[in-house]
Scaffold this motif. Structure first.
Motif, short mmCIF file in Angstrom:
data_model
loop_
_atom_site.label_atom_id
_atom_site.label_comp_id
_atom_site.label_asym_id
_atom_site.label_seq_id
_atom_site.Cartn_x
_atom_site.Cartn_y
_atom_site.Cartn_z
N TYR A 47 4.51 1.98 -0.18
CA TYR A 47 3.36 1.34 -0.81
C TYR A 47 2.15 1.70 0.03
O TYR A 47 2.12 1.44 1.24
N SER A 48 1.15 2.33 -0.60
CA SER A 48 0.07 2.89 0.21
C SER A 48 -1.25 2.93 -0.55
O SER A 48 -1.27 2.95 -1.80
N VAL A 49 -2.34 2.99 0.17
CA VAL A 49 -3.66 3.11 -0.41
C VAL A 49 -3.88 4.48 -1.04
O VAL A 49 -4.72 4.66 -1.92
N ILE A 50 -3.13 5.49 -0.59
CA ILE A 50 -3.25 6.85 -1.08
C ILE A 50 -1.95 7.58 -0.76
O ILE A 50 -1.21 7.17 0.14
N SER A 51 -1.68 8.65 -1.47
CA SER A 51 -0.48 9.43 -1.15
C SER A 51 -0.65 10.11 0.21
O SER A 51 -1.79 10.41 0.63
N PRO A 52 0.45 10.36 0.93
CA PRO A 52 0.32 11.06 2.21
C PRO A 52 -0.37 12.41 2.06
O PRO A 52 -1.18 12.80 2.92
N GLU A 53 -0.08 13.12 0.96
CA GLU A 53 -0.70 14.43 0.74
C GLU A 53 -2.21 14.28 0.55
O GLU A 53 -3.01 15.07 1.08
N GLY A 54 -2.62 13.24 -0.22
CA GLY A 54 -4.04 13.03 -0.44
C GLY A 54 -4.76 12.67 0.85
O GLY A 54 -5.86 13.17 1.13
N CYS A 55 -4.13 11.81 1.63
CA CYS A 55 -4.73 11.42 2.91
C CYS A 55 -4.85 12.63 3.84
O CYS A 55 -5.89 12.83 4.48
N ALA A 56 -3.79 13.44 3.88
CA ALA A 56 -3.81 14.61 4.77
C ALA A 56 -4.88 15.60 4.35
O ALA A 56 -5.57 16.19 5.19
#
Length: 565
Positions: free
Chosen positions: A460-469
């Protein structure tokens, strides 16, 4: 009046209006007047509908109310009273609707069945008064109300008084909604004008018979007034289903079963049985009982294509699940599913993101990324659950809301915001479970709940890990590092207080044994529903508000909702 008012057939054969093939009358009756050659539907009378839909012998007439029959003294090529007498002699009915107390599969209801043979099923004072009186009977008896429509619209011979019937019947339908009584429309061919523009399209659930035509202005009116020729398939039940305006298109032989399942799913609540408490507790409530894991590995498990979907869980958890469709405004989004079913004898409204188990279904479901129509559908079903007093269970599994041009044009942000507002004010118990990916506001739109749980292999996250990266590291390949920094795994979510508990999964993950995963979720829901149902609505809303109010606020001596422990 009796219900056995169908006269003997004048001929042994009739011609199909679709293929013009002759049909033997007895065979036509056996097939519910569906042509055996081309499948075209002939129109049914109200008595024939009663025989088709309701339990044998259960229909008992509700007496028609007395009204002024010719309020305008209207006459065209024939005086209006003469037209009424002719219609009564031809049909054996006092007016264009027959109202009954009846049952379907043993479930009692009140029904109003319109008959197109009587002056085109037009809505006049007598029709409106009978419909309103039947709805009031359903209110007194506290049983569902069904209206079967077949109408060309308001009755011209009664002038503006016919328009007032639209308001009258709509008002009584609204009274039923406020009283928490289920209302349903079965749209049959044709349903136009004042009937379509009032009570026919205002009920909780709208079913349409296959091929039925429905709209405000009929094709002839459109062509004669503005000169437009309608495209093929326009104003059909199937056309309207794709635009989110009806819940389901049902073939005639399946109507009785569809209505019976709906009544069963929404029937009065049985006491929620207390869980047996056998075996290990299905929920882990303390972070120190969970091992530390690489968040990126949890992300990969959460995205496994074999994980149970919302529809998988619906089939494994609920009896008689009835899926409802459409946002009643613009479309049907297949990335969100929802409907009524019985959980351990009690009705619940299940709403969830839907992905799929293969490439074709993933594409058809937009990879679980809802459009505004999906969120509006979810909000509509939540409001229905609140009116009926039915608990809401949401299952969350989405990368996020669909970010396309069409979604922005249609108000994606507004649709998500409205769901949050609806959930904040619900009076019924609300439980949210993240079963896979919980991505951003697209996930939160279904997660403003009394209790929020995460499955053992979910994120559960504010954004996908790929998007954040991509944004912060300028490199999507840094997604594993972003996942660790975002702290999106169940243990971290429990430490932050975002999750109230972590639902165990079978060894290797829910995708290894869907039935076992559903069993663990079933035990979790059963226990929490007992707890939440013991609270009054005011306390539930207050504690729900306090739960979310505390996030991010500093509190001396605790970090539960204040951030990283």
């Amino acid at each position: 009046m009796t219900l056995e008012t169908v006269s003997a057939p004048a001929a042994q054969w009739s011609l199909c209006a679709g293929c013009h093939q002759p049909i033997y009358e007895k065979r036509s009756l056996r097939t519910l007047r569906v042509c055996p050659a081309c499948g075209a539907y002939a129109r049914l009378s109200a008595p024939e509908r009663i025989e088709q839909i309701f339990d044998a012998g259960s229909a008992r007439p509700i007496a028609a109310a007395g009204v002024i029959e010719d309020p305008l003294g209207f006459s065209d090529s024939r005086p209006y009273p003469e037209r009424l007498r002719s219609a009564r002699e031809r049909t054996g009915l006092p007016d264009a609707v027959v109202c009954v107390r009846a049952s379907i599969a043993g479930h009692p209801l009140v029904a109003a069945i319109m008959d197109f043979r009587f002056l085109g099923g037009s809505l006049g004072c007598a029709t409106g008064e009978s419909l309103a009186a039947a709805a009031e009977e359903a209110l007194r008896e506290r049983v569902p109300f069904l209206v079967v429509t077949a109408s060309g619209g308001a009755r011209m011979q009664e002038g503006a008084l016919s328009l007032m019937q639209m308001a009258k019947v709509t008002q009584t339908i609204s009274d039923l909604g406020r009283a928490g009584i289920l209302t349903c429309t079965l749209i049959t061919d044709p349903t136009y004008g004042g009937v379509a523009a009032s009570f026919a399209t205002q009920t909780d659930v709208i079913l349409a018979e296959r091929g039925a035509h429905v709209g405000f202005a009929g094709p002839r009116v459109i062509e004669q007034t503005i000169g437009q020729e309608l495209p093929a398939g326009f104003q059909t039940a199937e056309f309207l289903f794709e635009r989110g305006l009806v819940d389901e298109v049902v073939p005639r032989p399946a109507l009785r079963g569809a209505l019976g399942r709906l009544l069963a799913a929404a029937s009065p609540q049985a006491p929620m049985p207390r869980p047996r408490g056998l075996g290990p507790a299905p929920v882990i409530g303390r972070a120190d009982l969970l091992p530390e894991r690489d968040p990126w590995e949890v992300v990969r498990l959460a995205r496994d294509i074999g994980r149970p979907t919302a529809l998988d869980y619906a089939g494994l958890l609920l009896e008689g699940f009835v899926e409802l469709h459409g946002d009643r405004l613009s479309g049907e989004c297949r990335a969100i599913v929802g409907g009524l079913g019985r959980f351990q004898g009690r009705p619940v409204m299940l709403i969830g993101h839907q992905k799929g188990h293969d490439a074709a279904e993933l594409k058809a479901r937009n990879f679980g990324m809802p459009t505004p129509a999906g969120y509006r559908k979810a909000g509509r079903l939540m409001r229905l659950a609140d009116r009926l007093g039915v608990p809401v269970v949401t299952l969350i599994d989405t990368p996020g809301a669909y970010p396309g041009i069409e979604a922005e044009r249609d108000g994606q942000a507004w649709a998500i915001a409205d769901d949050l507002r609806v959930m904040a004010g619900l009076s019924v118990p609300v439980i949210a479970v993240v079963t896979g990916e919980g991505g951003s506001g697209g996930a939160l739109a279904l997660a403003l709940a009394d209790r929020v749980y995460v499955m053992e292999n979910s994120v559960y996250s504010v954004i996908s890990p790929e998007g954040c990266a991509s944004i912060l590291w300028k490199d999507a390949a840094s997604a594993p590092q972003a996942a660790r920094s975002l702290r999106i795994d169940p243990r971290a979510l429990l430490l932050q207080g975002i999750a109230d508990g972590v639902v165990r999964e079978p060894a290797g993950g829910a995708h290894q044994d869907r039935a076992a995963a559903a069993g663990l979720l079933r035990d979790t829901l059963a226990a929490v529903l007992v707890e939440l149902s013991s609270l009054d609505a005011g306390r539930r809303r207050r504690e729900r508000g306090e739960r979310f109010r505390a996030f991010g606020a500093f509190s001396a001596g605790t970090s539960r909702k204040g951030g990283v422990a």
